[in-house]
Scaffold this motif. Structure first.
Motif, PDB file in Angstrom:
ATOM      1  N   ILE A  32      40.683  10.229  58.499  1.00  0.00           N
ATOM      2  CA  ILE A  32      41.993   9.703  58.853  1.00  0.00           C
ATOM      3  C   ILE A  32      42.686   9.256  57.565  1.00  0.00           C
ATOM      4  N   ALA A  33      43.912   9.673  57.356  1.00  0.00           N
ATOM      5  CA  ALA A  33      44.668   9.288  56.161  1.00  0.00           C
ATOM      6  C   ALA A  33      45.164   7.854  56.304  1.00  0.00           C
ATOM      7  N   ILE A  34      44.883   7.020  55.304  1.00  0.00           N
ATOM      8  CA  ILE A  34      45.304   5.626  55.320  1.00  0.00           C
ATOM      9  C   ILE A  34      46.790   5.526  54.996  1.00  0.00           C
ATOM     10  N   GLY A  35      47.482   4.651  55.725  1.00  0.00           N
ATOM     11  CA  GLY A  35      48.876   4.372  55.414  1.00  0.00           C
ATOM     12  C   GLY A  35      49.858   5.363  55.978  1.00  0.00           C
ATOM     13  N   THR A  36      49.428   6.227  56.904  1.00  0.00           N
ATOM     14  CA  THR A  36      50.327   7.192  57.531  1.00  0.00           C
ATOM     15  C   THR A  36      50.684   6.702  58.925  1.00  0.00           C
ATOM     16  N   ALA A  37      51.950   6.430  59.155  1.00  0.00           N
ATOM     17  CA  ALA A  37      52.362   5.858  60.435  1.00  0.00           C
ATOM     18  C   ALA A  37      52.213   6.852  61.581  1.00  0.00           C
TER      19      ALA A  37
END
Length: 558
Positions: A128-133
């Protein structure tokens, strides 16, 4: 606080029970008393432990003093000494392997079970990519990886979304594979050690219900894939849903058994689905054991969407639960209830199987598409059971309609449970059932409701109704004598209103008749297991509820 939804199936080997507890730590317990023998310690240097979902299962490798427990917690794969619970420090980096594939990502395990095939640990999940809304952009492709069980060395990676130049990349039109996500194993694997194959039941791509950004069939989403466990080489695959718009991913690993089809013994991989279809393949070659026909399906009305014009439908067995939505499906206990259900149905697009999601508030004034089975099934992660002596499959399933609509503008409303008149279900019972299918012939043998269902509703309590069935997620346990099934509980993910129950039952395998039942105080949340210990047979199952802490309940067969 740890979740009351305990989904772990204990592993009993060599007179010891191993579980992944509600914060994801491994425990060894006495299988006769439940007493804790040891509990996995936190890794040196880690901060305070926080609740984490228990793995659905653990894996074991080796024997005697060399026996090892394989588990995943958070971002890491661990190897533990099965006798003591101590970390095996020559595995990976001082006992663990970091499963994050790139900077600024997390490893989203979502509680599937690892599997060991030969000397290879096979792991699913996804980064999961961190900081992607946008959760759909954050959900990166769920590559499947193989690690050396002794050293933790990465041996291979299978791209579940094919990359440039790989077979299948052309099924993601406009090079949409470059941002294709999910397509992961989120439940569990199965394997044939003699063939050296591991079987991957893969999920839908992101976004589950809206495919404008990913035109094409989208391999290997919604596919059963067989890999060579030693190398990760793909041996065969079959896609059960093209360009998924319903979250109809494969919810459980295929059952492996030898059956007789047309008088010929076949090594079968039998896959149950959310759509209520059963797909049966030769597990060595992927050849379908019963014909599968590409069949025209309803077209989409969603702007910009390119739904697949056909979907693969098995000729046999026939579906084990209801499909599609029309007036004939609606609740009819009283004329007033049916009339209200008809009015509700009229607010939605509806039709046959694979009717696509539709815009809410469009020119037709409809509120989306009402479709069945919904994304909870049919069958779900609790799977099915198969008798290796008779080739008969026993499949718990639910009849639950859901709403599919333009969730690209309404992310929290991606797919909603459709409540019917006066809070009752929209459709006729049974809401939960068990179906027995002879996989040698593909013929149905019997179907029975699983549980009484919402018969105590004020509008129903005075009616003389048969068992209506519980729409909870109930996992089966098959023994030589009986089929054991609970009723599931509302604490589970996306369980419809008025679903679940505390009863645990034994069914006659030949007839479906209930021969024994017990109230466990809460609904079942994990698959039941059975084992022998000191000459006695035990059955153990996890239970829990919204207001009931997770527990393991043990029953002894005397």
């Amino acid at each position: 606080m740890p979740s009351n939804n305990f989904r772990n199936a204990p592993l009993v080997v060599g007179g010891v029970m191993y579980i992944s507890n509600q914060i994801g730590l491994v425990e060894a317990r006495d299988p006769g008393s439940g007493k804790i023998l040891w509990r996995q310690a936190g890794f040196p240097g880690d901060g305070r432990l926080t609740p984490a979902a228990a793995s659905r299962a653990l894996a074991l490798w080796g024997k005697g003093a060399g026996a090892r427990i394989v588990t995943i917690r958070g971002n890491f794969l661990y190897l533990l000494d099965a006798r003591t619970g101590e970390i095996v420090e020559d595995f990976g980096d001082k006992g663990r392997v970091d499963l994050r594939e790139a900077p600024r990502t997390l490893f989203s395990w979502n509680a599937p079970a690892p599997i060991v095939v030969g000397d290879v640990i096979v792991v699913g999940g996804q980064p999961i990519a961190i900081g992607t809304a946008d959760i759909n952009k954050a959900s990166l492709a769920g590559n499947v990886r193989g690690f050396d069980v002794r050293t933790g060395k990465l041996l291979w990676t299978f791209h579940t979304v094919p990359q440039e130049g790989e077979p299948g990349a052309d099924t993601w039109d406009n090079e949409s594979w470059r941002q294709g996500g999910k397509t992961k194993v989120w439940s569990a694997f199965s394997a044939d050690e003699k063939l050296g194959l591991v079987y991957l039941p893969l999920s839908a791509p992101a976004n589950d219900y809206y495919g404008v950004a990913r035109p094409g069939d989208n391999l290997y989403s919604d596919s059963l894939v067989a890999l060579e466990a030693r190398t990760g080489k793909k041996i065969w695959h079959f896609q059960t849903v093209h360009h998924d718009l319903w979250d109809y991913d494969l919810p459980s690993p295929p059952m492996l058994a030898d059956i007789m089809v047309n008088g010929r013994k076949r090594q079968a991989a039998i896959q149950v689905t959310k759509m209520a279809y059963v797909f049966a393949f030769d597990r060595a070659t992927g050849e379908p054991l019963f014909p599968i026909v590409e069949t025209p399906v309803p077209a989409t009305t969603m702007p910009g969407e390119k739904a697949s014009p056909t979907q693969p439908i098995p000729v046999k067995p026939k579906p084990f639960d209801r499909q599609g939505m029309d007036a004939d499906q609606l609740i009819d206990f009283t004329p007033a209830l049916r009339a209200e259900a008809v009015r509700i149905l009229g607010r939605y697009v509806h039709g046959g199987m694979y009717t696509p999601p539709s815009p809410a508030g469009g020119p037709d004034g409809k509120l989306g598409t009402l479709y069945m089975p919904g994304w909870v099934g049919g069958a779900n992660w609790t799977g099915a059971a198969l008798d290796p002596e008779t080739g008969i499959a026993y499949i718990p399933s639910v009849s639950v309609p859901w709403i599919g609509r333009d969730n690209y503008r309404r992310p929290p409303e991606s797919s909603l449970y459709m409540e019917g008149p006066q809070g009752l279900p929209m459709v006729k019972p049974p809401y939960g059932r068990i179906t027995a299918i002879d996989m040698n012939s593909g013929d149905h043998l019997w179907m029975v409701p699983n549980g009484d269902g919402p018969r105590d509703h004020p509008l129903l309590k005075d009616l003389k109704l048969p068992p209506l069935g519980q729409a909870g997620r109930a996992a089966p346990l098959l023994t030589k004598s009986f089929l054991f099934v609970g009723e599931g509980d509302k604490v589970g993910l996306s369980i419809p209103k008025l679903s679940g129950g505390n009863m645990f039952r034994a069914y006659d395998k030949k007839t479906g008749k209930v021969v024994w039942e017990a109230d466990l105080g809460a609904g079942t949340t994990s698959p039941p297991i059975s084992y022998m210990y000191r000459g006695k047979q035990y059955i153990v199952v996890g239970v829990g509820g919204v207001d009931h802490p997770a527990e393991l309940v043990a029953m002894r067969v005397d």
